[in-house]
Scaffold this motif. Sequence first.
Motif, PDB file in Angstrom:
ATOM      1  N   LEU A  30      -9.011  -2.139   9.053  1.00 29.97           N
ATOM      2  CA  LEU A  30      -8.027  -3.580   8.424  1.00 29.97           C
ATOM      3  C   LEU A  30      -8.350  -3.816   7.423  1.00 29.97           C
ATOM      4  O   LEU A  30      -9.235  -4.638   6.887  1.00 29.97           O
ATOM      5  CB  LEU A  30      -7.779  -3.995   9.249  1.00 29.97           C
ATOM      6  N   THR A  31      -7.138  -4.384   6.911  1.00 28.13           N
ATOM      7  CA  THR A  31      -6.934  -6.000   5.696  1.00 28.13           C
ATOM      8  C   THR A  31      -5.637  -6.556   6.232  1.00 28.13           C
ATOM      9  O   THR A  31      -4.367  -6.352   7.079  1.00 28.13           O
ATOM     10  CB  THR A  31      -6.013  -4.785   4.616  1.00 28.13           C
ATOM     11  N   PHE A  32      -6.276  -7.585   5.958  1.00 31.56           N
ATOM     12  CA  PHE A  32      -5.413  -8.851   6.750  1.00 31.56           C
ATOM     13  C   PHE A  32      -5.184  -9.574   5.145  1.00 31.56           C
ATOM     14  O   PHE A  32      -6.368 -10.461   4.685  1.00 31.56           O
ATOM     15  CB  PHE A  32      -5.943  -9.513   7.420  1.00 31.56           C
ATOM     16  N   GLY A  33      -4.149 -10.556   5.241  1.00 28.82           N
ATOM     17  CA  GLY A  33      -4.018 -11.722   4.626  1.00 28.82           C
ATOM     18  C   GLY A  33      -3.874 -12.853   4.313  1.00 28.82           C
ATOM     19  O   GLY A  33      -3.922 -12.909   5.499  1.00 28.82           O
ATOM     20  N   PHE A  34      -3.702 -13.663   3.899  1.00 27.38           N
ATOM     21  CA  PHE A  34      -3.783 -15.380   3.898  1.00 27.38           C
ATOM     22  C   PHE A  34      -4.130 -15.734   2.624  1.00 27.38           C
ATOM     23  O   PHE A  34      -3.837 -15.346   1.832  1.00 27.38           O
ATOM     24  CB  PHE A  34      -5.759 -15.934   4.684  1.00 27.38           C
ATOM     25  N   ILE A  35      -3.063 -17.459   2.867  1.00 29.97           N
ATOM     26  CA  ILE A  35      -3.008 -18.559   1.900  1.00 29.97           C
ATOM     27  C   ILE A  35      -4.128 -19.080   1.923  1.00 29.97           C
ATOM     28  O   ILE A  35      -4.955 -19.295   2.882  1.00 29.97           O
ATOM     29  CB  ILE A  35      -1.799 -19.005   2.267  1.00 29.97           C
ATOM     30  N   LYS A  36      -4.923 -20.069   0.505  1.00 26.77           N
ATOM     31  CA  LYS A  36      -5.519 -20.892   0.911  1.00 26.77           C
ATOM     32  C   LYS A  36      -5.517 -21.974   1.050  1.00 26.77           C
ATOM     33  O   LYS A  36      -5.274 -23.239   0.204  1.00 26.77           O
ATOM     34  CB  LYS A  36      -6.206 -20.824  -1.132  1.00 26.77           C
ATOM     35  N   LEU A  37      -5.462 -21.503   2.622  1.00 26.22           N
ATOM     36  CA  LEU A  37      -5.539 -23.497   2.844  1.00 26.22           C
ATOM     37  C   LEU A  37      -6.884 -23.275   4.007  1.00 26.22           C
ATOM     38  O   LEU A  37      -7.231 -22.824   4.657  1.00 26.22           O
ATOM     39  CB  LEU A  37      -4.522 -22.885   3.869  1.00 26.22           C
ATOM     40  N   THR A  38      -7.049 -24.648   4.739  1.00 23.81           N
ATOM     41  CA  THR A  38      -8.737 -24.595   5.466  1.00 23.81           C
ATOM     42  C   THR A  38      -7.919 -23.981   6.740  1.00 23.81           C
ATOM     43  O   THR A  38      -9.044 -23.370   7.272  1.00 23.81           O
ATOM     44  CB  THR A  38      -8.962 -25.759   5.405  1.00 23.81           C
ATOM     45  N   ASP A  39      -7.054 -23.392   7.492  1.00 23.86           N
ATOM     46  CA  ASP A  39      -6.289 -23.024   8.748  1.00 23.86           C
ATOM     47  C   ASP A  39      -6.350 -22.012   8.532  1.00 23.86           C
ATOM     48  O   ASP A  39      -6.104 -21.314  10.139  1.00 23.86           O
ATOM     49  CB  ASP A  39      -5.264 -23.841   9.342  1.00 23.86           C
ATOM     50  N   MET A  40      -7.167 -21.011   7.658  1.00 21.23           N
ATOM     51  CA  MET A  40      -7.172 -19.747   7.287  1.00 21.23           C
ATOM     52  C   MET A  40      -8.649 -19.310   8.059  1.00 21.23           C
ATOM     53  O   MET A  40      -8.990 -18.019   8.476  1.00 21.23           O
ATOM     54  CB  MET A  40      -7.133 -19.167   6.181  1.00 21.23           C
ATOM     55  N   LEU A  71       4.401 -12.020   3.755  1.00 20.37           N
ATOM     56  CA  LEU A  71       5.086 -11.134   4.470  1.00 20.37           C
ATOM     57  C   LEU A  71       5.752  -9.603   4.123  1.00 20.37           C
ATOM     58  O   LEU A  71       5.457  -8.720   5.353  1.00 20.37           O
ATOM     59  CB  LEU A  71       6.341 -12.284   4.700  1.00 20.37           C
ATOM     60  N   ASP A  72       6.042  -9.490   2.640  1.00 20.64           N
ATOM     61  CA  ASP A  72       6.245  -8.496   2.218  1.00 20.64           C
ATOM     62  C   ASP A  72       5.331  -7.545   3.243  1.00 20.64           C
ATOM     63  O   ASP A  72       5.407  -6.686   3.297  1.00 20.64           O
ATOM     64  CB  ASP A  72       6.557  -8.837   1.406  1.00 20.64           C
ATOM     65  N   GLY A  73       3.981  -7.882   2.132  1.00 21.17           N
ATOM     66  CA  GLY A  73       2.912  -6.945   2.892  1.00 21.17           C
ATOM     67  C   GLY A  73       2.581  -6.632   4.025  1.00 21.17           C
ATOM     68  O   GLY A  73       2.331  -5.270   4.238  1.00 21.17           O
ATOM     69  N   VAL A  74       2.737  -7.056   4.852  1.00 20.66           N
ATOM     70  CA  VAL A  74       2.880  -7.102   6.755  1.00 20.66           C
ATOM     71  C   VAL A  74       4.140  -6.346   7.137  1.00 20.66           C
ATOM     72  O   VAL A  74       3.581  -4.955   7.718  1.00 20.66           O
ATOM     73  CB  VAL A  74       2.390  -8.316   7.477  1.00 20.66           C
ATOM     74  N   ILE A  75       5.611  -6.457   6.461  1.00 18.15           N
ATOM     75  CA  ILE A  75       6.129  -5.833   6.467  1.00 18.15           C
ATOM     76  C   ILE A  75       6.400  -4.224   6.145  1.00 18.15           C
ATOM     77  O   ILE A  75       5.807  -3.560   7.016  1.00 18.15           O
ATOM     78  CB  ILE A  75       7.214  -6.207   6.130  1.00 18.15           C
ATOM     79  N   ASP A  76       5.695  -3.919   4.990  1.00 15.25           N
ATOM     80  CA  ASP A  76       5.902  -2.785   3.814  1.00 15.25           C
ATOM     81  C   ASP A  76       4.302  -2.189   4.277  1.00 15.25           C
ATOM     82  O   ASP A  76       3.916  -1.196   4.448  1.00 15.25           O
ATOM     83  CB  ASP A  76       6.011  -2.577   2.528  1.00 15.25           C
ATOM     84  N   GLY A  77       3.570  -2.482   5.326  1.00 11.17           N
ATOM     85  CA  GLY A  77       2.636  -2.119   5.718  1.00 11.17           C
ATOM     86  C   GLY A  77       1.687  -1.765   4.941  1.00 11.17           C
ATOM     87  O   GLY A  77      -0.553  -1.541   5.024  1.00 11.17           O
ATOM     88  N   GLN A  78       0.991  -2.873   3.127  1.00 12.55           N
ATOM     89  CA  GLN A  78       0.386  -2.864   3.126  1.00 12.55           C
ATOM     90  C   GLN A  78      -1.149  -3.692   3.566  1.00 12.55           C
ATOM     91  O   GLN A  78      -2.207  -3.634   3.239  1.00 12.55           O
ATOM     92  CB  GLN A  78       0.421  -3.579   1.652  1.00 12.55           C
ATOM     93  N   LEU A  79      -0.277  -4.742   4.304  1.00 15.39           N
ATOM     94  CA  LEU A  79      -1.490  -6.063   5.129  1.00 15.39           C
ATOM     95  C   LEU A  79      -1.128  -4.584   7.008  1.00 15.39           C
ATOM     96  O   LEU A  79      -0.255  -4.680   7.188  1.00 15.39           O
ATOM     97  CB  LEU A  79      -1.403  -7.140   4.836  1.00 15.39           C
ATOM     98  N   ASP A  80      -1.980  -5.062   7.592  1.00 17.00           N
ATOM     99  CA  ASP A  80      -2.448  -4.571   8.495  1.00 17.00           C
ATOM    100  C   ASP A  80      -1.803  -6.140   9.753  1.00 17.00           C
ATOM    101  O   ASP A  80      -1.447  -5.975  10.630  1.00 17.00           O
ATOM    102  CB  ASP A  80      -3.579  -4.901   9.078  1.00 17.00           C
ATOM    103  N   GLY A  81      -1.625  -7.308   9.213  1.00 17.66           N
ATOM    104  CA  GLY A  81      -1.673  -8.743   9.788  1.00 17.66           C
ATOM    105  C   GLY A  81      -1.324  -9.764   9.055  1.00 17.66           C
ATOM    106  O   GLY A  81      -2.642  -9.710   7.899  1.00 17.66           O
ATOM    107  N   ALA A  82      -1.960 -10.799   9.510  1.00 12.75           N
ATOM    108  CA  ALA A  82      -1.636 -12.118   8.233  1.00 12.75           C
ATOM    109  C   ALA A  82      -1.909 -12.564   8.505  1.00 12.75           C
ATOM    110  O   ALA A  82      -1.429 -13.679   9.709  1.00 12.75           O
ATOM    111  CB  ALA A  82      -0.997 -12.102   7.536  1.00 12.75           C
ATOM    112  N   HIS A  83      -2.761 -14.297   8.379  1.00 16.31           N
ATOM    113  CA  HIS A  83      -1.955 -15.445   8.757  1.00 16.31           C
ATOM    114  C   HIS A  83      -1.081 -16.497   8.435  1.00 16.31           C
ATOM    115  O   HIS A  83      -0.829 -16.074   7.519  1.00 16.31           O
ATOM    116  CB  HIS A  83      -3.264 -15.975   7.729  1.00 16.31           C
ATOM    117  N   MET A  84       0.004 -16.657   8.686  1.00 18.41           N
ATOM    118  CA  MET A  84       1.014 -16.760   9.043  1.00 18.41           C
ATOM    119  C   MET A  84       1.952 -17.838   9.154  1.00 18.41           C
ATOM    120  O   MET A  84       1.157 -19.212  10.335  1.00 18.41           O
ATOM    121  CB  MET A  84       2.273 -16.031   9.611  1.00 18.41           C
ATOM    122  N   LEU A  85       3.171 -18.570   8.863  1.00 14.92           N
ATOM    123  CA  LEU A  85       2.731 -20.473   8.850  1.00 14.92           C
ATOM    124  C   LEU A  85       3.846 -19.447  10.557  1.00 14.92           C
ATOM    125  O   LEU A  85       4.662 -18.026  10.465  1.00 14.92           O
ATOM    126  CB  LEU A  85       4.460 -19.828   8.415  1.00 14.92           C
TER     127      LEU A  85
END
Length: 455
Positions: A30-40, A71-85
Motif C-alpha cells: 500500500l502507498t499512503f499520502g500525507f502533508i508535512k504536519l505533526t498530525d500525520m 486528494l486526486d492521488g487517492v481518487i485516481d488510485g495512485q494512493l491507496d489512502g491518505a491523511h486528509m482534511l
Amino acid sequence: MTKILTGVAFAALMANSAAAEMLDLEKDELTFGFIKLTDMAPLAVAYEQGYFLDEGLFVTLEAQANWKVLLDGVIDGQLDGAHMLAGQPLAATIGFGTEAHIITPFSMDLNGNGITVSNEVWEMMKPNVPTMEDGRPQHPISASALKPVVDQFKSEGKPFNMGMVFPVSTHNYELRYWLAAGGLEPGYYSPENITGQIGADVLLSVTPPPQMPATLEAGTIHGYCVGEPWNQQAVFKGIGVPVITDYELWKNNPEKVFGITAEFAEENPNTTLAVVKALIRAAMWLDENDNANRPEAVEILSRPEYVGADQEVIANSMTGTFEYEKGDTREVPDFNVFFRYNATYPYYSDAVWYLTQMRRWGQIAEAKTDEWYDEVAKSVYKPEIYLEAARLLVDEGLADEADFPWDSDGYKEATPAEDIIDGIAYDGRTPNAYLESLPIGLKGEQIVVGNEVQG
C-alpha cells in the motif's frame, strides 16, 4: 533471574503470536499520502513502530505537494489512502469541488491548529487584548481585538489578507468561526464565485502549510490558520504571534481523518481493517502513559521524510506546551490528542459540524434538512469499520475494552457553550437549529446571489 527472563520472553512470545493473527489480506502493498504536519503522526508511528508490518502490510508513505494533489492521488488510485482534511471526504462525496465517494474509518486527532498574526498586526491588536496580573495577554483572545485593526486597514484602502490551507479545511472553518465570533465577516461562497470572499471584511486565500511562515514574512498575508509546526515556526523565526489555538476555540475539536475511496474499502475489507488496527495502535502509543512517547515521536516527525522541521519547533506543541510569544510558553497538555477522549472514533457529529460550516458560508448553496446531514455523515464516516478493528485488537490483547465507545450511536453529546469561543453550544443531531443560533452566516432558506445574501 532465569525465571524473570523466561516470563518476559513468554510475554513477548504471546504478544507476537497475538499480533501474528493476521487477516486474509486482499492487498498487502500500500502507498499512503500525507502533508508535512505533526498530525500525520499516526501514519509515521504505525510505520516506524512496525504496526503495519504486524498486520502483514508493506506500506510506503509519500509526502504530497498540497491537499488537492493528495486528494486526486487517492481518487485516481495512485494512493491507496491518505491523511486528509476532514472536509475533503465530505466535500468530494457531496460534489463540492472534485466528486468522488471517499470514506473515513479513522479520525487522526483532536486539536492541533492555531491562528497566527504578523508582528505588526499583533502590536496593533495588543491595546484591545485584556492582560493578566503578570502583564501577559489573557487567553483565549477574541477576534474582536482584531476588528479595529481590520477597520483601520479598510479606512486606509488596504485589504486585510489571511491564509488558510484549503477551502474545505478545518483551518478555513476555524478561522471563519473565530472571525465571525469577533464580529468580522469572513465572506461567502456561491456557485458562481468560489473565492469565498463575497462580502468579506477579511480576505481568506489558500496557502500550503509549509509556506505559511514565508508568506507571512513577505507581507502577502497578515495572518493565517494552520496546523503545527507552522504556528510555532513563526514564533521560532520571530515573524509572528499565535493568538489562539483551536483547543481554545473549540475544546477537543476534530481534526484530520484517514481517507480511502468507498471502492477500496468494498474491494479490500480485510486490508481496510488491518490498516485501521495499525493506526489505532499508533494513536494509543502516541498518548499512552501521559504522552511519555512524545519525545520519540518528535524525533521521528523531525526527519526530512516526514515533517522535516526542527525538533525544538515540533516539541513546542507535541509535548504539552505552546509558545504564544517568545518566552510566553504555557501548559496546553491537550494541544495534540491522538487517542484520548475517543479521538480516533469517526463520529457522525464531527462530520455534521463540517457540513454545517459548508452551509454556513455558502459552499452548500441551498438549505438542507436535518435528515440530509445525517445521511451524508453516515455515508462518509464509518464507525462500524473502526469498532470491528478495535474488537480485533481487544481480542488479541493489544487494546483495552474500556477504551472504545461500543454503545455509541455515532453522535457525541452536545458540546457545551463554555467549550466554544462564542459561547454557542453545538449538537450534531440538530444542524439547522445550530445554524440558526449563529449570528453571522447563512441560515434557513438564505442563498447568496451575486454579492449579497438573500432570504
